[in-house]
Design an enzyme around this catalytic site. Structure first.
Site, PDB file in Angstrom:
ATOM      1  N   ASP A 129       1.693   6.862   9.449  1.00  0.00           N
ATOM      2  CA  ASP A 129       1.734   8.190   8.994  1.00  0.00           C
ATOM      3  C   ASP A 129       2.564   8.107   7.716  1.00  0.00           C
ATOM      4  O   ASP A 129       3.729   7.571   7.601  1.00  0.00           O
ATOM      5  CB  ASP A 129       2.318   9.068  10.126  1.00  0.00           C
ATOM      6  CG  ASP A 129       1.375   9.281  11.408  1.00  0.00           C
ATOM      7  OD1 ASP A 129       0.168   8.988  11.247  1.00  0.00           O
ATOM      8  OD2 ASP A 129       1.842   9.523  12.443  1.00  0.00           O
ATOM      9  N   ARG A 130       2.092   9.043   7.095  1.00  0.00           N
ATOM     10  CA  ARG A 130       2.689   9.351   5.787  1.00  0.00           C
ATOM     11  C   ARG A 130       4.357   9.956   5.879  1.00  0.00           C
ATOM     12  O   ARG A 130       5.094   9.284   5.043  1.00  0.00           O
ATOM     13  CB  ARG A 130       2.085  10.822   5.014  1.00  0.00           C
ATOM     14  CG  ARG A 130       2.643  10.917   3.846  1.00  0.00           C
ATOM     15  CD  ARG A 130       1.848  12.226   3.093  1.00  0.00           C
ATOM     16  NE  ARG A 130       2.592  12.729   2.022  1.00  0.00           N
ATOM     17  CZ  ARG A 130       2.263  13.955   1.408  1.00  0.00           C
ATOM     18  NH1 ARG A 130       1.303  14.601   1.901  1.00  0.00           N
ATOM     19  NH2 ARG A 130       2.866  14.306   0.322  1.00  0.00           N
TER      20      ARG A 130
END
Length: 200
Positions: free
Chosen positions: A61-62
């Site tokens: 995930d970012r």
């Protein structure tokens, strides 16, 4: 160690099996997308890696950090992402508060999340790892509430699974770093750096 910031061309197709296999380990910083392009101008893999025709084997995930493996080898990508292969991954999670040992014991039998019971997972309380780097921006801490570092090992990869598991026991994840995928780790790899690896 090789570190690259600019590249001229990047993959637009999924990796295929090739005799000239490229396998990279990348220590992904916070707030970087696991793709090479973004129409919104956000940071992506192309800001760090200039190797053509490689794709991420799995996602990160970012707002998560740590180990990302990239390859042009489709069979390796399939092995690492196929749920039936049960590839083991270890994450370091800094959580709010101090989890009760009984709550952590539940990881071994599985936690009942909205998308079903998780596979048995390993979890242990650890000191803050020595190799952890400063995050930009830093996490938001509340002075009156301590934090705890957990090492969590999974054999599945549901969407935002670690964050949902720690929230389920009442301890939200403040920072998440993937330390290991299979036999590969981020040991010796600074945040934002990558290196080629040998498969023997």
């Amino acid at each position: 160690m090789q570190k690259h910031r600019q590249g001229r061309r990047f993959a637009t197709k999924k990796p295929i099996h090739t005799a000239n296999r490229e396998v990279l380990l990348f220590n992904k910083p916070f707030d970087v997308l696991c793709q090479f392009t973004d129409d919104s101008g956000r940071r992506t893999l192309k800001d760090y890696i200039d190797v053509p025709n490689v794709y991420a084997a799995g996602r990160l995930d970012r707002d998560s950090e740590g180990l990302l493996l990239l390859t042009n080898d489709g069979s390796l990508q399939h092995t690492l992402t196929d749920p039936t292969q049960k590839t083991s991954k270890t994450y370091w999670a800094q959580v709010e508060g101090i989890p009760h040992p009984k709550a952590l014991e539940n990881f071994a039998s599985g936690l009942k999340l909205k998308d079903g019971l998780t596979r048995p997972a390993k979890v242990e309380v650890i000191p803050e790892p020595e190799i952890v780097w400063e995050r930009t921006p830093p996490i938001r801490e509340r002075k009156a509430i301590p934090t705890t570092w957990l090492a969590i090992t999974l054999t599945e990869g549901r969407n935002r699974q670690v964050r949902r598991m720690t929230a389920h026991i009442g301890h939200p994840t403040l920072r998440l770093i993937r330390y290991r995928i299979g036999s590969w780790t981020i040991d010796g790899l600074n945040c934002g750096d990558w290196r080629r690896i040998s498969l023997g």
